[in-house]
Design a protein around this motif. Sequence first.
Motif, mmCIF file in Angstrom:
data_model
loop_
_atom_site.group_PDB
_atom_site.id
_atom_site.type_symbol
_atom_site.label_atom_id
_atom_site.label_comp_id
_atom_site.label_asym_id
_atom_site.label_seq_id
_atom_site.Cartn_x
_atom_site.Cartn_y
_atom_site.Cartn_z
ATOM 1 N N HIS A 1 0.951 -1.202 0.064
ATOM 2 C CA HIS A 1 0.136 0.102 -0.117
ATOM 3 C C HIS A 1 0.913 1.310 -0.015
ATOM 4 C CE1 HIS A 1 -3.751 -1.960 1.743
ATOM 5 N NE2 HIS A 1 -3.342 -2.730 0.837
ATOM 6 N N THR A 2 1.897 1.108 0.764
ATOM 7 C CA THR A 2 2.862 2.485 0.830
ATOM 8 C C THR A 2 3.492 2.677 -0.556
ATOM 9 O OG1 THR A 2 3.261 1.777 3.186
ATOM 10 C CG2 THR A 2 4.706 3.372 2.112
ATOM 11 N N LEU A 3 3.799 1.594 -1.100
ATOM 12 C CA LEU A 3 4.505 1.868 -2.599
ATOM 13 C C LEU A 3 3.536 2.157 -3.520
ATOM 14 C CD1 LEU A 3 6.884 -1.469 -2.998
ATOM 15 C CD2 LEU A 3 7.525 0.857 -2.541
ATOM 16 N N PHE A 4 2.182 1.735 -3.509
ATOM 17 C CA PHE A 4 1.422 2.222 -4.408
ATOM 18 C C PHE A 4 0.900 3.570 -4.161
ATOM 19 C CE2 PHE A 4 -0.535 -2.270 -4.535
ATOM 20 C CZ PHE A 4 0.508 -2.752 -5.169
ATOM 21 N N ASP A 5 0.971 4.150 -2.835
ATOM 22 C CA ASP A 5 0.595 5.486 -2.602
ATOM 23 C C ASP A 5 1.818 6.414 -2.912
ATOM 24 O OD1 ASP A 5 -1.955 5.032 -1.554
ATOM 25 O OD2 ASP A 5 -1.420 4.934 0.427
ATOM 26 N N GLN A 6 2.895 5.979 -2.760
ATOM 27 C CA GLN A 6 4.046 7.073 -3.094
ATOM 28 C C GLN A 6 4.078 7.067 -4.708
ATOM 29 O OE1 GLN A 6 7.260 4.716 -1.117
ATOM 30 N NE2 GLN A 6 7.018 5.889 0.634
ATOM 31 N N ALA A 7 3.919 5.858 -5.466
ATOM 32 C CA ALA A 7 4.043 5.923 -6.987
ATOM 33 C C ALA A 7 2.635 6.950 -7.354
ATOM 34 C CB ALA A 7 3.446 4.721 -7.473
ATOM 35 N N GLN A 8 1.554 6.736 -6.717
ATOM 36 C CA GLN A 8 0.588 7.558 -7.004
ATOM 37 C C GLN A 8 0.844 9.006 -6.952
ATOM 38 O OE1 GLN A 8 -2.934 6.582 -7.612
ATOM 39 N NE2 GLN A 8 -2.908 8.679 -8.234
ATOM 40 N N GLU A 9 1.494 9.507 -5.559
ATOM 41 C CA GLU A 9 1.839 10.842 -5.232
ATOM 42 C C GLU A 9 2.819 11.545 -6.571
ATOM 43 O OE1 GLU A 9 3.523 11.333 -1.637
ATOM 44 O OE2 GLU A 9 4.384 13.252 -1.972
ATOM 45 N N CYS A 10 3.709 10.575 -6.924
ATOM 46 C CA CYS A 10 4.870 10.947 -7.887
ATOM 47 C C CYS A 10 3.911 11.135 -9.121
ATOM 48 C CB CYS A 10 5.845 9.869 -8.170
ATOM 49 S SG CYS A 10 6.877 9.855 -6.805
ATOM 50 N N ALA A 11 3.111 10.462 -9.409
ATOM 51 C CA ALA A 11 2.188 10.363 -10.751
ATOM 52 C C ALA A 11 1.525 11.882 -10.907
ATOM 53 C CB ALA A 11 1.353 9.339 -11.162
ATOM 54 N N GLN A 12 0.926 12.042 -9.395
ATOM 55 C CA GLN A 12 0.206 13.559 -9.390
ATOM 56 C C GLN A 12 1.161 14.564 -9.520
ATOM 57 O OE1 GLN A 12 -1.734 12.135 -5.868
ATOM 58 N NE2 GLN A 12 -3.963 12.169 -6.682
#
Length: 706
Positions: free
Chosen positions: A187-198
């Motif tokens: 979950h942490t990895l997915f959220d971090q990837a999401q934040e970068c994409a944003q």
Amino acid sequence: MSNQDLYFTAQQIEINQAPLQSKIFVEGPPGCGKTTAAVQRSLTMIASGIPAESILVLVPQRTLGLHYTNAYRQVEFMPGAEPDVVTLGGLGQRMVQLFWPLVAERAGFQQPLRPPTFLTLETAQYYLARIVFPLIEKGYFQSAVINKNRLLSQILDNLNKAAVVGFDYQQTSARLKSAYPNDPAKHTLFDQAQECAQQFRKYCLAHHLLDFSLQYEVFHRFLWGEPAVRGYLNQRYRHLIFDNVEEDVPITHDIVAQWLPELDSALLLYDQQGGYRLFLGADTLTSHSLARMCAQQIECAQSLVTSPATESLQSDLAACVLRESQSPDPQSETAVEFSYHHFFPQMIDQVAEQIASLVKDQAVPPGQIAVLSPFLSDSLRFSLVNRLQEHNIASRSHRPSRSLREEPAARCLLTWAQIAHPAWQMKPDPEEFRSALIQTLDGLDWLRAHLLGQIVYSPNRADGELGSFYQIKPPIQDRITHLQGQRYEALRAWLQAYRAGEPVALDVFLSRFFGEVLSQPGYAFHNNMEAASVAYRLVESVQKFRRGVPEAQDFPLNTGFDYLNMVNQGVFAAQYLQPYQPASDDAVLIMPAYTFLMTNHPVRVQFWLNIGSRNWWERIDQPLTHPYILSREWPSNQPWTDADDWNTNQKALERLVRGLIRRCSEKVIMTSVEIDESGQEQKGPLMQAAQSLVRRLNSLKGAEHD
Ligand SMILES: Nc1ncnc2c1ncn2[C@@H]1O[C@H](COP(=O)(O)OP(=O)(O)OP(=O)(O)O)[C@@H](O)[C@H]1O
């Protein structure tokens, strides 16, 4: 073979002779002549007076359009008056460019009056890296054991998936998390990837930059529904040929579904059991639903490529992969051969010898032989190409993306670029310097390069100058040889003169250095076409980077530094798309198996290397993304389990096996090694399936004898 030489099948004749206004959906196995019929139909349409430029040939990726472009090259069209062969991404980009003023503000671009900048993979990675790297310093992505380049490409991949599958990219993390409900580390990895994409998307909108995902989204969400755009497209194109529908993505299928009623004619071609571009969002279900939109359906059942024996092998081996109890057809045996080896080099030698025998003793043209493996490592490619060369057999290897950094010729050029620009403070280490010498001075061996390098170069030297050959003690000069010394001196003089003048942009530097030094007689790039082509692609890559980074227009010299910085950090020139040249009859194809499937080039004999490797079966690990969970079919909130992994791998192997054999007319030679390149023992699922096939064939023979 030209189309005039073919006796068309009944289905091909039906496709060709269908009324000009028909909308037809053709499906069948690969190699049943669909593309050939479609090319022929488009030529018939043009001959009957339909303007060639009103025909749009849509393909999921450029290599799949080669049959069309090659056929159209034989016809003398007026400039601009020929069928357009494009991908939907390509068409979308043209539309965004053309209708930018109409859409820029609505799509959220903050400087709508500035023209759009389309990012390449590299420039997208560059901007993304500027966001991601500082976050890595802060501790992001700690549990992902992958290199920076793969990290960046998976974040971009998530954006692309959202765009082509058709969901809000801000939902990516939620979707992925719902499939792993009890895994907080993921979950942490997915959220971090999401934040970068944003953050990346925000930056693109602020600076009128469009990566692939944004181009696609702007076209689909803001332009496709615009009457002006639709009017333009409908006026320009009246006839659609859409080949390999099954390899395209859901949004392309949605767009085509809406477009079909507005077109005069359409011909859609669907390969059964395809969908190999799943990693890029290909969706066989949405593609097949297009059949309902076409008034006429044609099914081609008969492959024009396979023999009865390879056809049986295809079905028998697939049954073994799926562990279905099916008694094999005895003739499968004539279409397959197995060879077992202890070690990797033995396997390579044997494959080269077998190829030589096929070419020399059985007159099989080299172009009718393909050597396939799941991945194509540099060492594998290198050893095989060399062995074949020893037998005087040409080969052509193709990997869809290669790292320029892995190319010794590119590394050499970049090493000299660093030495030529001391202000960058990037000092190659002695080993890199030595390799650059070996790559540069024709015939210089390791020992002499070591001697010379040790004396003339030190990364600790403050001014970054190179020492002179003439200051070396005479006995050592003799060992290095005066010939190499003179070459080195000419190179040093060139660099000194460059450093004394005004520096130029990196791409300009590289072209001049290549033209004035490396390509001259006495230097290793002289008459070396492969090195020259790497140099050319490197220059092109830097140039694209410079042009794709708007602020670089004002500071072209900084771009060189930025580019090298990215290379050194392992980001790029991490990947470049190798132009795919159509296969020729005089060179053996050496390719990754999935790449081969996308070349549309059946062969007589295939070699499958190291079938024991699990890479034939296993998906590569992608900790930040997931091709199945981010597809339309995956129900939200359904957990992804180990059983799903196993099932999808099984299905993928079955599809791969069938796909490859359906592109083979005579024989598949499967090779295996006990110990692979990295010293591992090999007994993966493809090997197990092959062994099971051998057992089944043997027991059949046993039963016959009884
Ligand atoms: N009527 C024919 N007679 C003999 N060979 C043919 C005929 N039509 C096509 N071929 C050959 O069969 C092979 C497969 O044809 P084609 O690429 O058109 O099939 P396809 O169904 O489109 O396959 P794929 O799905 O792999 O693209 C080609 O090598 C082609 O030259």
